[in-house]
Write a protein that holds these residues in place. Structure first.
Motif, PDB file in Angstrom:
ATOM      1  N   HIS A  81       0.850  -1.204   0.000  1.00 14.85           N
ATOM      2  CA  HIS A  81       0.000   0.000   0.000  1.00 14.85           C
ATOM      3  C   HIS A  81       0.879   1.246   0.000  1.00 14.85           C
ATOM      4  O   HIS A  81       0.606   2.216  -0.730  1.00 14.85           O
ATOM      5  CB  HIS A  81      -0.912  -0.010   1.217  1.00 14.85           C
ATOM      6  CG  HIS A  81      -1.706   1.253   1.374  1.00 14.85           C
ATOM      7  ND1 HIS A  81      -2.790   1.549   0.573  1.00 14.85           N
ATOM      8  CD2 HIS A  81      -1.557   2.303   2.224  1.00 14.85           C
ATOM      9  CE1 HIS A  81      -3.286   2.719   0.924  1.00 14.85           C
ATOM     10  NE2 HIS A  81      -2.554   3.198   1.922  1.00 14.85           N
ATOM     11  N   SER A  82       1.944   1.223   0.807  1.00 16.85           N
ATOM     12  CA  SER A  82       2.841   2.375   0.878  1.00 16.85           C
ATOM     13  C   SER A  82       3.557   2.593  -0.451  1.00 16.85           C
ATOM     14  O   SER A  82       3.708   3.726  -0.909  1.00 16.85           O
ATOM     15  CB  SER A  82       3.865   2.163   2.000  1.00 16.85           C
ATOM     16  OG  SER A  82       4.739   3.258   2.103  1.00 16.85           O
ATOM     17  N   ILE A  83       4.007   1.507  -1.081  1.00 15.18           N
ATOM     18  CA  ILE A  83       4.686   1.620  -2.380  1.00 15.18           C
ATOM     19  C   ILE A  83       3.738   2.183  -3.428  1.00 15.18           C
ATOM     20  O   ILE A  83       4.090   3.102  -4.182  1.00 15.18           O
ATOM     21  CB  ILE A  83       5.230   0.247  -2.831  1.00 15.18           C
ATOM     22  CG1 ILE A  83       6.369  -0.198  -1.906  1.00 15.18           C
ATOM     23  CG2 ILE A  83       5.734   0.311  -4.283  1.00 15.18           C
ATOM     24  CD1 ILE A  83       6.807  -1.638  -2.129  1.00 15.18           C
ATOM     25  N   LYS A  84       2.512   1.650  -3.482  1.00 14.07           N
ATOM     26  CA  LYS A  84       1.539   2.134  -4.461  1.00 14.07           C
ATOM     27  C   LYS A  84       1.248   3.617  -4.259  1.00 14.07           C
ATOM     28  O   LYS A  84       1.147   4.382  -5.223  1.00 14.07           O
ATOM     29  CB  LYS A  84       0.249   1.333  -4.354  1.00 14.07           C
ATOM     30  CG  LYS A  84       0.341  -0.100  -4.879  1.00 14.07           C
ATOM     31  CD  LYS A  84      -1.002  -0.799  -4.739  1.00 14.07           C
ATOM     32  CE  LYS A  84      -0.968  -2.208  -5.286  1.00 14.07           C
ATOM     33  NZ  LYS A  84      -2.285  -2.873  -5.165  1.00 14.07           N
ATOM     34  N   LYS A  85       1.129   4.014  -2.997  1.00 14.55           N
ATOM     35  CA  LYS A  85       0.823   5.422  -2.712  1.00 14.55           C
ATOM     36  C   LYS A  85       1.967   6.324  -3.127  1.00 14.55           C
ATOM     37  O   LYS A  85       1.749   7.406  -3.670  1.00 14.55           O
ATOM     38  CB  LYS A  85       0.527   5.595  -1.218  1.00 14.55           C
ATOM     39  CG  LYS A  85      -0.030   6.946  -0.846  1.00 14.55           C
ATOM     40  CD  LYS A  85      -0.503   6.997   0.586  1.00 14.55           C
ATOM     41  CE  LYS A  85      -1.113   8.357   0.914  1.00 14.55           C
ATOM     42  NZ  LYS A  85      -1.601   8.413   2.304  1.00 14.55           N
TER      43      LYS A  85
END
Length: 249
Positions: A241-245
């Motif tokens: 989720h952090s990478i996608k954001k």
């Protein structure tokens, strides 16, 4: 200058070792763990005590953050300089009528691992310029990278270190759990780990990111989630989720 190092853990050991290697005299290693102190004393040929704290010009407190305040009360001498080595505590945590300071080495320490002390950054802070100069000169005998760093700056240095070191090492430990569960030697992953770390010496971390999350490869992401459970699954989802954001996928 008479120097006493207080503590018997990883930081105390490596700081004492760095000083000895550079010919900086240490009057005493002081602490509670006599077994550890004895080992340090035998290796580095230093005097130690668990009872009597020697008179010194500089005391360097190398203990856990939770113990710094209590240990600092053991120093009753007024005309001396006292420094702690914590990255997350202000110098005001030191409780005494002496001059207060901090000497923070930015590194992860393990007694069994040799280090190149000359490359370790040291961040110093003191109540006056003269004491800053004393610490700067001392640290510069050990390291090529010595900087002044206020508590406000040091808090963010320590926070960054937790992300860059502690969190990353925890991911290594989780990765080893997965490889062990499938009887895959973790050593097979060391070239990948080494390349990942080496790469950010040349490329910005954000530009170096690879993997299914940055590609938004839904099939692989779902496959991996099916293979995981409990904490590892939550970590996997949170990291992706952090990478996608970050990459706005």
């Amino acid at each position: 200058m008479q120097i006493v190092i207080i503590g018997s853990g990883n930081v105390a050991y490596h700081l004492a070792k760095a000083f000895v290697y550079k010919g900086i005299p240490i009057a005493q290693i002081f602490g509670r763990n006599e077994e550890s102190l004895n080992k340090i004393s035998e290796e580095l040929q230093l005097s130690y005590s668990i009872k009597d704290l020697k008179d010194a010009d500089l005391y360097i407190i190398c203990v856990s953050d939770n113990s710094v305040e209590d240990v600092s009360k053991l120093i009753t001498k007024k005309d001396c300089l006292v420094a702690h080595t914590s990255g997350s505590l202000p110098k005001e945590i030191l409780k005494g009528e002496y001059r207060k300071s901090s000497l923070y080495p930015l590194q992860t320490f393990s007694k069994s691992k040799n280090l190149n002390y000359g490359k370790i950054p040291f961040f110093i802070e003191a109540e006056n310029e003269n004491d800053e100069n004393i610490l700067f000169e001392l640290a510069s005998k050990v390291s090529e990278n010595v900087m002044k760093g206020s508590y406000e700056k040091r808090k963010y240095i320590h926070l960054t270190a937790v992300f860059a070191c502690n969190f990353v090492n925890h991911l290594f430990a989780r990765a080893k759990e997965i490889s062990d569960s499938q009887e895959i030697p973790f050593e097979y992953f060391l070239p990948l780990i080494d390349e990942t770390v080496q790469k950010i010496h040349e490329i910005e971390p954000k530009s170096a990111q690879t993997g299914p999350a940055v590609r938004n490869d839904v099939r692989v992401l779902q496959l991996h989630e099916q293979l995981l459970k409990d904490e590892s699954l939550e970590i996997y989802k949170t990291m992706n989720h952090s990478i996608k954001k970050m990459y706005e996928l």
